[in-house]
Design an enzyme around this catalytic site. Structure first.
Site, PDB file in Angstrom:
ATOM      1  N   TYR A 110       0.834  -1.206   0.000  1.00  0.00           N
ATOM      2  CA  TYR A 110       0.000   0.000   0.000  1.00  0.00           C
ATOM      3  C   TYR A 110       0.866   1.253   0.000  1.00  0.00           C
ATOM      4  O   TYR A 110       2.056   1.223   0.318  1.00  0.00           O
ATOM      5  CB  TYR A 110      -0.961   0.020   1.192  1.00  0.00           C
ATOM      6  CG  TYR A 110      -0.299   0.275   2.528  1.00  0.00           C
ATOM      7  CD1 TYR A 110      -0.204   1.567   3.039  1.00  0.00           C
ATOM      8  CD2 TYR A 110       0.221  -0.765   3.280  1.00  0.00           C
ATOM      9  CE1 TYR A 110       0.399   1.806   4.255  1.00  0.00           C
ATOM     10  CE2 TYR A 110       0.820  -0.536   4.499  1.00  0.00           C
ATOM     11  CZ  TYR A 110       0.913   0.757   4.989  1.00  0.00           C
ATOM     12  OH  TYR A 110       1.526   0.997   6.206  1.00  0.00           O
ATOM     13  N   CYS A 111       0.229   2.363  -0.355  1.00  0.00           N
ATOM     14  CA  CYS A 111       0.842   3.693  -0.297  1.00  0.00           C
ATOM     15  C   CYS A 111      -0.245   4.662   0.169  1.00  0.00           C
ATOM     16  O   CYS A 111      -1.185   4.264   0.835  1.00  0.00           O
ATOM     17  CB  CYS A 111       1.444   4.086  -1.649  1.00  0.00           C
ATOM     18  SG  CYS A 111       0.223   4.310  -2.958  1.00  0.00           S
ATOM     19  N   ARG A 112      -0.134   5.907  -0.212  1.00  0.00           N
ATOM     20  CA  ARG A 112      -1.118   6.898   0.207  1.00  0.00           C
ATOM     21  C   ARG A 112      -2.448   6.713  -0.523  1.00  0.00           C
ATOM     22  O   ARG A 112      -3.496   6.652   0.091  1.00  0.00           O
ATOM     23  CB  ARG A 112      -0.559   8.307  -0.042  1.00  0.00           C
ATOM     24  CG  ARG A 112      -1.484   9.415   0.402  1.00  0.00           C
ATOM     25  CD  ARG A 112      -0.809  10.783   0.231  1.00  0.00           C
ATOM     26  NE  ARG A 112      -1.770  11.835   0.493  1.00  0.00           N
ATOM     27  CZ  ARG A 112      -2.569  12.363  -0.443  1.00  0.00           C
ATOM     28  NH1 ARG A 112      -2.522  11.930  -1.680  1.00  0.00           N
ATOM     29  NH2 ARG A 112      -3.415  13.325  -0.116  1.00  0.00           N
TER      30      ARG A 112
END
Length: 103
Positions: free
Chosen positions: A65-67
């Site tokens: 995941y990221c932002r």
């Protein structure tokens, strides 16, 4: 590589006995809050990111995941090209995450 909504991403993570969570955001973003158990691999530090990807166990399940989901989707594609068999991107990233965050 698969793009999964939060429910499927989390269910897959919990069902796997051989999984790891990877956060591909920057260290500052990580310090603002992360999903429990996540390992930071900053995709914006490309040479270090690639070196770490090469070290990953290829048959493990990686929940990434990221932002917002864009960088993590790119990370999953890079991981796949490096031989990782199972990389799962969290659609919407941490912005859409409804679970708890660690600090």
């Amino acid at each position: 590589m698969e793009n999964l909504n939060e429910k499927k991403w989390y269910e897959g993570l919990k069902a796997s006995s051989n999984s790891e969570i990877i956060d591909v955001r920057t260290p500052d973003e990580f310090d603002d809050g992360y999903i429990e158990g996540a390992r930071l691999l900053n995709i914006q530090d490309s040479s270090k990111f690639m070196a770490e990807v090469e070290k990953l166990e290829k048959d493990k399940d990686y929940y990434v995941y990221c932002r917002s989901g864009r960088r993590s989707e790119m990370a999953c594609q890079i991981m796949e090209k490096a031989g990782v068999e199972n990389a799962y991107n969290l659609q919407g990233g941490i912005l859409d995450w409804t679970g708890n965050l660690k600090k």
